[in-house]
Scaffold this motif. Sequence first.
Motif, PDB file in Angstrom:
ATOM      1  N   ASP A  13     -11.534  -2.080  -2.895  1.00 31.36           N
ATOM      2  CA  ASP A  13     -10.692  -3.269  -2.750  1.00 31.36           C
ATOM      3  C   ASP A  13      -9.895  -3.118  -1.465  1.00 31.36           C
ATOM      4  N   GLY A  14     -10.242  -3.932  -0.494  1.00 29.93           N
ATOM      5  CA  GLY A  14      -9.602  -3.858   0.828  1.00 29.93           C
ATOM      6  C   GLY A  14      -8.115  -4.144   0.837  1.00 29.93           C
ATOM      7  N   ASN A  15      -7.588  -4.659  -0.278  1.00 33.86           N
ATOM      8  CA  ASN A  15      -6.144  -4.897  -0.362  1.00 33.86           C
ATOM      9  C   ASN A  15      -5.381  -3.646  -0.801  1.00 33.86           C
ATOM     10  N   PHE A  16      -6.099  -2.645  -1.292  1.00 34.84           N
ATOM     11  CA  PHE A  16      -5.497  -1.383  -1.757  1.00 34.84           C
ATOM     12  C   PHE A  16      -4.273  -1.648  -2.645  1.00 34.84           C
ATOM     13  N   SER A  65       0.559   2.012   1.160  1.00 40.15           N
ATOM     14  CA  SER A  65      -0.324   2.241   2.308  1.00 40.15           C
ATOM     15  C   SER A  65      -1.355   3.292   1.907  1.00 40.15           C
ATOM     16  N   PRO A  66      -2.641   3.042   2.182  1.00 48.49           N
ATOM     17  CA  PRO A  66      -3.685   4.009   1.790  1.00 48.49           C
ATOM     18  C   PRO A  66      -3.796   5.162   2.790  1.00 48.49           C
ATOM     19  N   ASN A  67      -2.674   5.781   3.071  1.00 48.49           N
ATOM     20  CA  ASN A  67      -2.585   6.819   4.093  1.00 48.49           C
ATOM     21  C   ASN A  67      -2.198   8.140   3.426  1.00 48.49           C
ATOM     22  N   PRO A  68      -3.080   9.150   3.456  1.00 48.14           N
ATOM     23  CA  PRO A  68      -2.784  10.416   2.767  1.00 48.14           C
ATOM     24  C   PRO A  68      -1.604  11.182   3.360  1.00 48.14           C
ATOM     25  N   ASP A 105      -8.166   8.975   3.087  1.00 44.35           N
ATOM     26  CA  ASP A 105      -7.928   7.581   3.451  1.00 44.35           C
ATOM     27  C   ASP A 105      -9.233   6.807   3.229  1.00 44.35           C
ATOM     28  N   PRO A 106      -9.199   5.467   3.333  1.00 46.29           N
ATOM     29  CA  PRO A 106     -10.384   4.662   2.966  1.00 46.29           C
ATOM     30  C   PRO A 106     -11.668   5.006   3.712  1.00 46.29           C
ATOM     31  N   ASP A 107     -11.561   5.416   4.990  1.00 46.05           N
ATOM     32  CA  ASP A 107     -12.798   5.749   5.716  1.00 46.05           C
ATOM     33  C   ASP A 107     -13.091   7.249   5.683  1.00 46.05           C
ATOM     34  N   ALA A 108     -12.364   7.975   4.836  1.00 44.49           N
ATOM     35  CA  ALA A 108     -12.653   9.394   4.557  1.00 44.49           C
ATOM     36  C   ALA A 108     -12.734  10.258   5.812  1.00 44.49           C
ATOM     37  N   ASP A 109     -11.762  10.078   6.713  1.00 46.48           N
ATOM     38  CA  ASP A 109     -11.708  11.028   7.831  1.00 46.48           C
ATOM     39  C   ASP A 109     -10.498  11.963   7.723  1.00 46.48           C
ATOM     40  N   ARG A 110      -9.462  11.556   6.983  1.00 48.84           N
ATOM     41  CA  ARG A 110      -8.292  12.419   6.795  1.00 48.84           C
ATOM     42  C   ARG A 110      -8.102  12.708   5.306  1.00 48.84           C
TER      43      ARG A 110
END
Length: 325
Positions: free
Chosen positions: A15-18, A23-26, A51-56
Amino acid sequence: GFENISIVKEQAVSDGNFPTVKSPNPEEKSALIMSIAQAEAEKADLVLATDPDADRVGIAVRNPKGEMILLNGNMTGSLLVHYLLSQWKALNKLDGKQFVVKTIVTTELIKRMADAYQVPCYDVLTGFKYIAEKIKENEGKASFIGGGEESYGYLAGDFVRDKDAVIACCLIAEMTAFYANQGKSLYQMLLEIYHEYGFYKEDLLSLTKQGKSGAEEIAAMMVNYRNNPPKEIGGQKVVLMKDIQAGIAYHLDKGTQEPIALPKSNVLQFFTADGSKITVRPSGTEPKIKFYFGVIGQLPDVQQYDEANAALQTKIKGIIKEMKL
């Protein structure tokens, strides 16, 4: 190979609204509230949140009191690099043709550990593209063991050329299991690292100045720091100033200078006689300036962590006050 895994169901929905987080920020403590609550209920040892794009990836571990506590990016990065270096050595794979990479604002503890293992540690500008560039430069000549940046981005090996939370999560889980088999938690291991290599503590202060006048104020701050570098910080002499834009490192204690092999960037760094590091870095896109603080203490006994941690935090607060920030 890990099967005892619990997923926060509400956060497993695309869900892009999270809707479950501010904030979807780890990097944000609030983003891990639901996962930590579930970990407490299920008595889990480790929380992993990407995070949503799984880089952090941000993590939480248990302290000796059994409480789930968050580790910051420098702590997790230090644990990962220590684990990688120690395992490469245990497997007799260190032959002088390996290296690690960190960004210039990331903890100096990583370089300290790499030096102890006689593995070169490269400093690069903020941004994972510069780490990828180092991997490419050394291709065919030396193997990239691992590295990362304080903003929760890590990488091991050269299969991926950007920060990658998938690889990082696998490694963190492996590392947790490895130390658990020795009767240790990640938290205990971190304290052992501080005991052996020095207690490195970092903090970040971000100042936003509004509008055109704000941007001008930030520009004036940078000019002042360049033309009138502080002679002392935190009661210690400033012995080295690195001006990344000019490409020069000024050894203020010796009156000498040398070139810096980094791309030009509007960044200043001040190093004191006791190893403290202060980095000043304005944003290139908004009227914001960041101050990165790194101080070092000793941890003679892991039981003294709370006192040593408080002393270093007081030192950072003193530096911030002294710099009138």
